[in-house]
Scaffold this motif. Structure first.
Motif, PDB file in Angstrom:
ATOM      1  N   PRO A 163     -31.897  -4.695 -35.312  1.00 35.91           N
ATOM      2  CA  PRO A 163     -31.806  -5.852 -36.258  1.00 35.91           C
ATOM      3  C   PRO A 163     -33.172  -6.832 -36.245  1.00 35.91           C
ATOM      4  CG  PRO A 163     -30.700  -6.441 -34.320  1.00 35.91           C
ATOM      5  CD  PRO A 163     -30.950  -5.219 -34.049  1.00 35.91           C
ATOM      6  N   THR A 164     -33.236  -7.573 -37.133  1.00 35.87           N
ATOM      7  CA  THR A 164     -34.349  -8.388 -37.248  1.00 35.87           C
ATOM      8  C   THR A 164     -34.375  -9.624 -36.022  1.00 35.87           C
ATOM      9  OG1 THR A 164     -34.503  -8.397 -39.643  1.00 35.87           O
ATOM     10  CG2 THR A 164     -35.546 -10.236 -38.659  1.00 35.87           C
ATOM     11  N   ILE A 165     -35.489  -9.992 -35.267  1.00 36.80           N
ATOM     12  CA  ILE A 165     -35.420 -10.725 -34.176  1.00 36.80           C
ATOM     13  C   ILE A 165     -36.031 -12.116 -34.911  1.00 36.80           C
ATOM     14  CG2 ILE A 165     -36.546 -11.385 -32.144  1.00 36.80           C
ATOM     15  CD1 ILE A 165     -36.952  -8.478 -31.783  1.00 36.80           C
ATOM     16  N   ALA A 166     -35.035 -13.091 -34.655  1.00 39.23           N
ATOM     17  CA  ALA A 166     -35.565 -14.437 -35.474  1.00 39.23           C
ATOM     18  C   ALA A 166     -35.456 -15.649 -34.146  1.00 39.23           C
ATOM     19  CB  ALA A 166     -34.652 -14.783 -36.498  1.00 39.23           C
ATOM     20  N   ALA A 189     -39.129  -8.101 -38.257  1.00 37.02           N
ATOM     21  CA  ALA A 189     -38.369  -7.247 -38.859  1.00 37.02           C
ATOM     22  C   ALA A 189     -38.839  -5.744 -38.303  1.00 37.02           C
ATOM     23  CB  ALA A 189     -38.067  -7.141 -40.217  1.00 37.02           C
ATOM     24  N   PRO A 190     -38.507  -5.154 -37.141  1.00 38.00           N
ATOM     25  CA  PRO A 190     -38.793  -3.840 -37.127  1.00 38.00           C
ATOM     26  C   PRO A 190     -38.575  -2.750 -37.757  1.00 38.00           C
ATOM     27  CG  PRO A 190     -37.741  -4.932 -35.051  1.00 38.00           C
ATOM     28  CD  PRO A 190     -37.317  -5.645 -36.331  1.00 38.00           C
ATOM     29  N   SER A 191     -37.514  -2.983 -38.437  1.00 41.52           N
ATOM     30  CA  SER A 191     -37.225  -1.809 -39.611  1.00 41.52           C
ATOM     31  C   SER A 191     -37.848  -2.057 -40.779  1.00 41.52           C
ATOM     32  CB  SER A 191     -35.464  -2.010 -39.921  1.00 41.52           C
ATOM     33  OG  SER A 191     -34.987  -1.853 -38.544  1.00 41.52           O
ATOM     34  N   GLY A 192     -38.057  -1.020 -41.622  1.00 44.52           N
ATOM     35  CA  GLY A 192     -38.476  -1.045 -42.997  1.00 44.52           C
ATOM     36  C   GLY A 192     -40.021  -0.858 -43.125  1.00 44.52           C
ATOM     37  N   SER A 193     -40.664  -0.709 -42.061  1.00 47.45           N
ATOM     38  CA  SER A 193     -42.178  -0.299 -42.115  1.00 47.45           C
ATOM     39  C   SER A 193     -42.304   1.038 -41.878  1.00 47.45           C
ATOM     40  CB  SER A 193     -43.077  -1.334 -41.422  1.00 47.45           C
ATOM     41  OG  SER A 193     -42.412  -0.952 -39.891  1.00 47.45           O
ATOM     42  N   GLU A 226     -34.911 -23.971 -44.180  1.00 49.12           N
ATOM     43  CA  GLU A 226     -34.178 -23.080 -43.728  1.00 49.12           C
ATOM     44  C   GLU A 226     -34.065 -21.792 -44.343  1.00 49.12           C
ATOM     45  OE1 GLU A 226     -30.300 -24.407 -42.358  1.00 49.12           O
ATOM     46  OE2 GLU A 226     -29.293 -22.570 -43.075  1.00 49.12           O
ATOM     47  N   ALA A 227     -34.361 -20.679 -43.984  1.00 45.88           N
ATOM     48  CA  ALA A 227     -34.486 -19.541 -44.855  1.00 45.88           C
ATOM     49  C   ALA A 227     -33.658 -18.146 -44.045  1.00 45.88           C
ATOM     50  CB  ALA A 227     -35.814 -18.807 -45.048  1.00 45.88           C
ATOM     51  N   PRO A 228     -32.190 -17.938 -44.573  1.00 43.84           N
ATOM     52  CA  PRO A 228     -31.708 -16.881 -44.093  1.00 43.84           C
ATOM     53  C   PRO A 228     -32.376 -15.830 -44.705  1.00 43.84           C
ATOM     54  CG  PRO A 228     -30.163 -18.461 -45.243  1.00 43.84           C
ATOM     55  CD  PRO A 228     -31.729 -18.867 -45.468  1.00 43.84           C
ATOM     56  N   LEU A 229     -32.771 -14.678 -44.083  1.00 42.15           N
ATOM     57  CA  LEU A 229     -33.550 -13.536 -44.348  1.00 42.15           C
ATOM     58  C   LEU A 229     -32.634 -12.453 -44.739  1.00 42.15           C
ATOM     59  CD1 LEU A 229     -36.363 -13.666 -41.724  1.00 42.15           C
ATOM     60  CD2 LEU A 229     -36.525 -14.623 -44.001  1.00 42.15           C
ATOM     61  N   PRO A 230     -32.689 -11.854 -46.119  1.00 46.04           N
ATOM     62  CA  PRO A 230     -32.175 -10.654 -46.479  1.00 46.04           C
ATOM     63  C   PRO A 230     -32.670  -9.495 -45.418  1.00 46.04           C
ATOM     64  CG  PRO A 230     -32.897 -11.823 -48.535  1.00 46.04           C
ATOM     65  CD  PRO A 230     -33.443 -12.282 -47.190  1.00 46.04           C
ATOM     66  N   GLY A 231     -31.882  -8.396 -45.685  1.00 46.23           N
ATOM     67  CA  GLY A 231     -32.565  -7.278 -44.803  1.00 46.23           C
ATOM     68  C   GLY A 231     -33.936  -6.687 -45.234  1.00 46.23           C
ATOM     69  N   PHE A 266     -42.910 -15.072 -46.195  1.00 49.02           N
ATOM     70  CA  PHE A 266     -41.942 -13.972 -46.101  1.00 49.02           C
ATOM     71  C   PHE A 266     -42.417 -12.606 -46.497  1.00 49.02           C
ATOM     72  CE2 PHE A 266     -39.940 -18.183 -46.966  1.00 49.02           C
ATOM     73  CZ  PHE A 266     -39.420 -18.322 -45.899  1.00 49.02           C
ATOM     74  N   ALA A 267     -42.118 -11.787 -45.990  1.00 47.11           N
ATOM     75  CA  ALA A 267     -42.717 -10.367 -46.509  1.00 47.11           C
ATOM     76  C   ALA A 267     -41.524  -9.162 -46.262  1.00 47.11           C
ATOM     77  CB  ALA A 267     -44.024 -10.178 -45.810  1.00 47.11           C
ATOM     78  N   THR A 268     -41.675  -8.175 -46.796  1.00 50.84           N
ATOM     79  CA  THR A 268     -41.229  -6.820 -46.419  1.00 50.84           C
ATOM     80  C   THR A 268     -42.056  -5.865 -45.682  1.00 50.84           C
ATOM     81  OG1 THR A 268     -41.663  -5.954 -48.502  1.00 50.84           O
ATOM     82  CG2 THR A 268     -39.678  -7.198 -48.646  1.00 50.84           C
ATOM     83  N   PHE A 269     -43.097  -6.344 -45.296  1.00 52.18           N
ATOM     84  CA  PHE A 269     -43.936  -5.628 -44.448  1.00 52.18           C
ATOM     85  C   PHE A 269     -44.153  -6.439 -43.165  1.00 52.18           C
ATOM     86  CE2 PHE A 269     -47.761  -7.803 -45.558  1.00 52.18           C
ATOM     87  CZ  PHE A 269     -47.406  -8.182 -46.982  1.00 52.18           C
ATOM     88  N   ALA A 270     -44.761  -5.855 -42.228  1.00 56.49           N
ATOM     89  CA  ALA A 270     -45.190  -6.331 -40.947  1.00 56.49           C
ATOM     90  C   ALA A 270     -46.274  -7.412 -41.285  1.00 56.49           C
ATOM     91  CB  ALA A 270     -45.659  -5.618 -39.897  1.00 56.49           C
TER      92      ALA A 270
END
Lengths: 283, 163
Positions: free
Chosen positions: A83-86, A98-102, B10-15, B38-42
């Protein structure tokens, strides 16, 4: 002679009772150890080091087993999700990883600021070029949250440029038994593919290399494009600001805030879509 | 769902999303204000406020979003006249030339607004303009739950600052 035979029979009988009692006691001990999750006397006959293969098998069938290093992990661990670490950074900002999705590997280093065996890792992280991690491997340090760690202590240990997330919740999500502890996540599958305890970072790097070989195709990434030329990042934006200032365009200059495309492209240049929505004010 | 909270945002992050909410160190008389990315990549450790150093790493299916707060002197100006956060964007809002850094194939949109008495700009970059119809719903999934509360502390004096 008959009396001797009777005595011997009684002795044999007593010994048999004694052996039976010992065997039963031994069975009770094994059962108790099994109930405690020690893995002794596993009904499946699996090796304690391979317990994760049993727990990794989900309803969809067997899933590849995370590589492990160090002593066997507690038997009740049952998840391979990542899971994402926040949490927060030592400076109080918020950070989520987010370790997943890359398409890269993420190595999570669960460390504490005060544990003696973590000190060597904190020290190693100040020399990132000597860590020996394969390319396309992202290193993230995860400490417990500010309610259990002193942010100032973490700041003192953490090298600049290394992401550090303070999150007690992450320790629960990743079932971390103690520190130091390392988890390797494959971004493509979104799963943990390695985990365990190590005394030296070279052992961790070896785990990553083995996992990378197993995972196969990390050497050639498909997502990132080498767009960057010249300056990039904050330096590029700062250089742009300087150029604008040198040209006499200061903050608040009307030219910076076009209200329509016509402000950007003069009419004589010709806009192929003259009715397009104004920049920044679209619905 | 992982949630980021800092500096009144405050930002709940979608998957699949990661992010950060931070304030840069003050330089000289500059007064820093919060930035949320926010990003969908590292995200690399060093990223410009508007994605410098990050947008070059984007794949076609990636999204980069930044929420940048301006100083209180911007309040009440025409640029920030819009009240309220844009919660739902449409694919038509994205244009290949609305990019801080024009990179082939990418697409962007930028909005200025005031929310909870704080002036912001929202800047979103899509990895592929051609795929905007599949990417924009993911952007909206992020924006839908973002919450901005009134400034958590008295506003600091600010000098002119570039963004």
């Amino acid at each position: 002679m008959i009396a001797l035979a009777i005595v011997l029979s009684i002795v044999v009988l007593l010994l048999s009772v004694l052996v039976a009692g010992l065997l039963r006691s031994h069975a009770d001990i094994l059962k108790a150890l099994h109930d405690l999750g020690a893995g002794v006397g596993e009904p499946t006959g699996s090796d304690p080091h391979n317990q994760s293969s049993a727990r990794a098998a989900g309803p969809q069938g067997p899933i590849s087993v995370p590589l492990t290093m160090g002593p066997p992990l507690p038997g009740e661990r049952s998840s391979i999700s990542a899971p994402t670490i926040a949490g927060v950074t030592p400076s109080g900002d918020a950070l989520a990883v987010a370790p997943s999705g890359s398409d890269q590997l993420t190595l999570l280093a669960f460390l504490s600021s005060g544990c003696a065996s973590c000190a060597g890792f904190w020290k190693d992280f100040h020399r990132p070029d000597e860590l020996g991690l394969p390319p396309r491997t992202r290193l993230v340090v995860v400490t417990k949250g500010p309610e259990m760690e002193i942010p100032g202590e973490v700041t003192a240990q953490a090298p600049p440029g290394l992401p550090v997330v303070m999150s007690t919740e992450a320790w629960g999500d990743y079932e971390v038994p103690g520190s130091p502890f390392f988890v390797l996540v494959d971004g493509n599958s979104g799963r943990r593919i390695g985990e365990g305890v190590a005394n030296q970072f070279s052992q961790v790097a070896e785990l990553v290399r083995r996992a990378q070989v197993d995972a196969g195709e990390f050497a050639e990434g498909s997502r990132g494009q080498p767009h960057a030329e010249g300056l990039d990042g904050p330096e590029r934006e700062l250089a742009n600001d300087r150029e604008l200032t040198a040209a006499g365009i200061l903050p608040g200059d009307p030219s910076l805030y076009p209200s329509s495309l016509a402000d950007v492209c003069p009419p004589d240049v010709g806009d192929p879509h003259p009715n397009r929505t104004p920049i920044g004010m679209a619905n | 769902m992982a949630t980021l909270r800092a500096h009144g945002i405050e930002a709940p992050l979608p998957g699949g999303f990661e992010g950060r909410i931070f304030m840069r160190s003050s330089i000289g008389e500059e007064a820093p204000f919060p930035v949320a990315q926010f990003a969908t990549f590292a995200l690399p450790e060093e990223v410009g406020d508007f994605g410098g150093g990050a947008v070059t790493l984007m794949g076609a299916d990636d999204i980069f979003t930044t929420l940048f707060e301006y100083g209180p002197e911007s309040l009440g100006t025409r640029l920030f006249a819009r009240q309220g956060f844009p919660r739902s964007l449409s694919p038509d809002n994205f244009l290949p030339y609305v990019l801080r850094r024009g990179l082939g194939g990418q697409s962007g949109t930028q909005w200025f607004f005031t929310e909870a008495g704080r002036p912001f700009t929202l800047y979103v970059v899509l990895g592929s303009h051609a795929r905007r119809r599949s990417l924009v719903p993911r952007v909206n999934g992020l924006l839908a739950n973002l919450a901005i509360s009134p400034s958590p502390e008295p506003s600091l004096p600010s000098g002119a600052r570039w963004n």
